[in-house]
Design a protein around this motif. Sequence first.
Motif, PDB file in Angstrom:
ATOM      1  N   ALA A   1     -12.173 -18.710 -19.241  1.00 37.49           N
ATOM      2  CA  ALA A   1     -11.319 -19.900 -19.247  1.00 37.49           C
ATOM      3  C   ALA A   1     -11.061 -20.376 -20.670  1.00 37.49           C
ATOM      4  N   MET A   2     -12.052 -20.231 -21.528  1.00 38.94           N
ATOM      5  CA  MET A   2     -11.893 -20.624 -22.930  1.00 38.94           C
ATOM      6  C   MET A   2     -10.826 -19.767 -23.602  1.00 38.94           C
ATOM      7  N   PHE A   3     -10.850 -18.460 -23.326  1.00 36.88           N
ATOM      8  CA  PHE A   3      -9.845 -17.578 -23.909  1.00 36.88           C
ATOM      9  C   PHE A   3      -8.453 -17.892 -23.368  1.00 36.88           C
ATOM     10  N   ALA A   4      -8.387 -18.295 -22.116  1.00 36.72           N
ATOM     11  CA  ALA A   4      -7.085 -18.656 -21.548  1.00 36.72           C
ATOM     12  C   ALA A   4      -6.512 -19.887 -22.233  1.00 36.72           C
ATOM     13  N   SER A   5      -7.409 -20.799 -22.658  1.00 36.92           N
ATOM     14  CA  SER A   5      -6.930 -22.034 -23.275  1.00 36.92           C
ATOM     15  C   SER A   5      -6.455 -21.791 -24.701  1.00 36.92           C
ATOM     16  N   VAL A   6      -7.101 -20.860 -25.434  1.00 39.76           N
ATOM     17  CA  VAL A   6      -6.664 -20.611 -26.797  1.00 39.76           C
ATOM     18  C   VAL A   6      -5.462 -19.654 -26.839  1.00 39.76           C
ATOM     19  N   GLY A   7      -5.216 -18.970 -25.736  1.00 34.64           N
ATOM     20  CA  GLY A   7      -4.015 -18.159 -25.630  1.00 34.64           C
ATOM     21  C   GLY A   7      -3.985 -16.974 -26.572  1.00 34.64           C
ATOM     22  N   ALA A   8      -2.833 -16.708 -27.118  1.00 35.81           N
ATOM     23  CA  ALA A   8      -2.624 -15.502 -27.931  1.00 35.81           C
ATOM     24  C   ALA A   8      -3.087 -15.660 -29.364  1.00 35.81           C
ATOM     25  N   SER A   9      -3.724 -16.779 -29.692  1.00 36.72           N
ATOM     26  CA  SER A   9      -4.156 -16.969 -31.075  1.00 36.72           C
ATOM     27  C   SER A   9      -5.340 -16.103 -31.448  1.00 36.72           C
ATOM     28  N   VAL A  10      -6.040 -15.582 -30.454  1.00 29.53           N
ATOM     29  CA  VAL A  10      -7.140 -14.675 -30.717  1.00 29.53           C
ATOM     30  C   VAL A  10      -6.982 -13.441 -29.855  1.00 29.53           C
ATOM     31  N   THR A  11      -7.523 -12.351 -30.302  1.00 28.21           N
ATOM     32  CA  THR A  11      -7.516 -11.108 -29.515  1.00 28.21           C
ATOM     33  C   THR A  11      -8.879 -10.478 -29.569  1.00 28.21           C
ATOM     34  N   LEU A  12      -9.263  -9.826 -28.522  1.00 27.95           N
ATOM     35  CA  LEU A  12     -10.533  -9.110 -28.501  1.00 27.95           C
ATOM     36  C   LEU A  12     -10.420  -7.837 -29.314  1.00 27.95           C
ATOM     37  N   GLU A  13     -11.415  -7.619 -30.183  1.00 28.43           N
ATOM     38  CA  GLU A  13     -11.408  -6.414 -31.016  1.00 28.43           C
ATOM     39  C   GLU A  13     -12.163  -5.296 -30.295  1.00 28.43           C
TER      40      GLU A  13
END
Length: 470
Positions: free
Chosen positions: A458-470
């Motif tokens: 859910a945290m990743f959904a809130s930050v959206g495309a600003s971060v990506t998993l490496e």
Amino acid sequence: RAGRLFEALSLQGPALELLVAGSGLAQHRAHGDGGLACTALAARLAGRVLSIEGAWKRAEAVAAFRLALEWCCEACGLRLKGGSCAPLSAATEGGMPLATSFRWSQESTLRALALSVLSTASLARLSPGEAEHLAKLVVHAFAHAIPDRASKGTCVRVEGVIGLATEESHWFEGLLLDTPVCSRARQALPFRGGTMALFASSLDCSTDLRGEKNPAARTVPVQLEYGGDLDAEQVKRLLRLVSRLKAAGVGIVCSQRVIHDKVKDALTQANMLFLERLSARHADAFARCTGALLLASIDPEAVDRMIPAFGSMGALEEVHLSEKRLLLMHPPPHAGDRAMPVATVVVGASNSFAMRELKSVTASAVQTLSKALEAPYTLPGGGQAEMKMAKYVAERARDLPVGQRKEALFMSNCLKMLSRTVVGARSDTEEGVVAEAPVVDLAVSKLSALTLAVEAAAMFASVGASVTLE
């Protein structure tokens, strides 16, 4: 294990920091186990969320994951409430709760809980007999250390001895300390026990010793030369402190910091044992088992006011385990209401790598039993609970709209993959690896791991495309 992985892990990038700190590391700190499973599930769910385009669809996926989490709790017959679990008010129709409550008299269940953690050790290469032996030790030591009021918490310490055979591991009733003892204090051993004063401050000349004089204070004279010292006045006041402590019946003085050499001489002359440079961990254990309170003041005129903070210490002696010299403090016969039982588990291993792992998993097993005091519910171990929860989620997902059904089924498949991973790890038949499957898992640890994994997604959904998993 999660602890060893996170200690060596170098995080690069906000995505990994969010993932590990928000799920796996939090789980490991809270429960001592389940961190790797939590991280693996969180990574899959977060990767799924980040692969979806559009904030609405991401929110829909997170909603489906949270709904699936509720169904997992339903399948267990429990609901997560803070750091504990509570049974659901009514069983779900057609559902069969997986969770089982247990009583502390059921030693076999407690051993199974400890074994579920101890059996994860790989570097130590435990045999089934060694793992079972350690599980029994942990359970017996933990049962001894449970105080009358469970809310106080337990104090079970783990001490490792390299060169001691694992099957010779044992436990002591009391404290086993690796605190160095100077030759002057060693002459006073074995110590028969008595009243103890525990100081958080230094008994040296680096502290301000100002205080009002109390002419009515009792004094036992200590004849010692202190002239020629730049801090002679402060040393004089410290010697007066020793005299007042002796008059108050104190037999042992412990400090978390240093003790001045002249003060050591005065303590020796007064037939008082002293220990210095206690670690915070040792000082906390001393406070727990003796009922002592840490004293910050070293004003000699305030000794009468310190008396209620004194503790009662049992016999103290030196023991030799392999090539290690340790201090063993037996529990005091009359320790007062503040004192609690303490136990020390001595773990043996052949080398430093195995020892580090065994100490870690043994401490985690103790932590698991501690959590079981708050939430005495267990789930089937060895991947069984994840598989049954996955099947239950898949059945309940049939009535969902197509979009949410797809995401709920994705989480169901992730749970199945976790189950298969655990089963695959258990099926390793290499010589020396524990072949026995963990019988049970702690329910609160399992549900907490699932909850943190979903919240990480859910945290990743809130930050959206600003971060990506490496």
